[in-house]
Design an enzyme around this catalytic site. Structure first.
Site, PDB file in Angstrom:
ATOM      1  CD  GLU A   1     -14.184 -44.148 -35.165  1.00  0.00           C
ATOM      2  OE1 GLU A   1     -13.035 -44.831 -34.838  1.00  0.00           O
ATOM      3  OE2 GLU A   1     -14.272 -42.982 -35.543  1.00  0.00           O
TER       4      GLU A   1
ATOM      5  CB  CYS B   1      -7.068 -41.967 -34.126  1.00  0.00           C
ATOM      6  SG  CYS B   1      -6.336 -42.690 -32.629  1.00  0.00           S
TER       7      CYS B   1
ATOM      8  CG  HIS C   1     -11.841 -42.950 -32.286  1.00  0.00           C
ATOM      9  ND1 HIS C   1     -11.305 -43.823 -33.166  1.00  0.00           N
ATOM     10  CD2 HIS C   1     -10.644 -42.584 -31.654  1.00  0.00           C
ATOM     11  CE1 HIS C   1     -10.191 -44.108 -33.061  1.00  0.00           C
ATOM     12  NE2 HIS C   1      -9.438 -43.435 -32.100  1.00  0.00           N
TER      13      HIS C   1
END
Length: 235
Positions: free
Chosen positions: A205, A86, A203
Site C-alpha cells: 500500500e 505486516c 507494504h
C-alpha cells in the site's frame, strides 16, 4: 464497484493507506471496525499494518480474538479473499488462517527500507496481475518480520506453490543483505491452500503512487483482487 474492507484495530497505522490503495486500484474502500463483526457486505478484506492492541503478548495475539475476526475467519473459509499486511500477516498466523508465525528479526533491530521481492505465485486472489518470477520493489518496516515454521510445513509450502513472494537481491541492497529479517527460505509472503488468504510482510500500500513510493509495484496486489472478484484474472 467492488467493495474491499479494511479493518482498523487499536494501534493500526496503515489502514487509511490501504483504503487509498483500494481506491486507486478502482475499488471502493470500506472501513471496518475491530469491535464490530458486521463486514458490511464487502467482497474482500485487508488486515493492515501497525501494532494492533499495542502488540501485547505477541504481535496479533489479541487481535485474533476481535469480534470482526470471527466474521473474517468464517468468510475466509467460504472463499473470501483476505490480505494481511505486516501486522495483518501476524494476525492471520495467530488466527490459524495461515501456518507458521512471525518472530523478532534475527538482528533484533527494526528494519525500515525499500525491499526487493520476487513474486513466486500468481495463482492467488492477490497476485493474478503479476508475472511469475517478476521482481518488485515495495517498502518494508517491521521488527518482528521473520517468518518461521517447521521443516515439514516449509517443505509443504514449497511443494504446493504456496510461497507467494521471497526476498531477493536488488539495486540499493548490500551484497548478502537481501533478507531483511532472517525469514526462513527468504519467505516474504505465503498463501493458504485455496489461494484466497495471503500474508505479506512488506507494504504494497506504500508503493501505489510514483510521488510517494519507490515504485508503483504494490498496486498489483489491489488490482489483482479486483480482477479476481470480477472473474478477469490474468497473469
Amino acid at each position: 464497484m467492488t467493495r474491499v474492507g479494511v479493518v482498523t484495530f487499536p494501534g493500526s497505522l496503515d489502514d487509511r493507506d490501504a483504503l487509498r490503495a483500494v481506491r486507486l486500484a478502482g475499488g471502493e474502500g470500506v472501513a471496518l471496525w475491530h469491535d464490530d463483526p458486521d463486514l458490511q457486505g464487502v467482497e474482500a478484506v485487508i488486515l493492515p499494518g501497525g501494532f494492533s492492541y499495542g502488540d501485547y503478548l505477541r504481535c496479533g495475539a489479541i487481535a485474533r480474538f476481535a469480534p470482526v475476526m470471527e466474521s473474517i475467519v468464517k468468510a475466509a473459509g467460504d472463499g473470501m479473499p483476505v490480505l494481511g499486511i505486516c501486522n495483518g500477516f501476524q494476525i492471520l498466523c495467530e488466527a490459524h488462517l495461515l501456518p507458521g508465525g512471525l518472530t523478532r528479526n534475527h538482528h533484533l533491530h527494526f528494519r525500515n527500507r525499500d525491499q526487493w521481492l520476487r513474486v513466486e505465485s500468481v495463482t492467488t486472489a492477490w497476485t493474478g496481475r503479476f508475472d511469475a518470477g517478476q521482481n518488485i520493489l515495495i517498502p518494508l518496516k517491521s521488527g518482528e518480520g521473520s517468518y518461521v515454521a517447521d521443516e515439514k510445513t516449509l517443505d509443504l509450502l514449497e511443494s504446493s506453490g504456496r510461497i507467494v513472494a521471497r526476498y531477493v537481491p536488488g539495486k540499493g541492497l548490500a551484497e548478502g543483505d537481501h533478507n531483511p529479517n532472517g525469514s526462513l527460505r527468504d519467505i516474504a509472503g505465503i498463501t493458504n491452500e485455496a489461494g484466497n488468504v495471503v500474508g505479506l510482510m512488506p507494504h504494497p500500500e506504500h508503493a501505489v503512487e510514483a510521488l510517494t513510493g519507490p515504485s508503483v509495484d504494490g498496486l498489483g496486489f489491489f488490482t489483482s483482487v479486483l480482477s479476481a472478484l470480477s472473474g478477469k484474472v490474468s497473469a
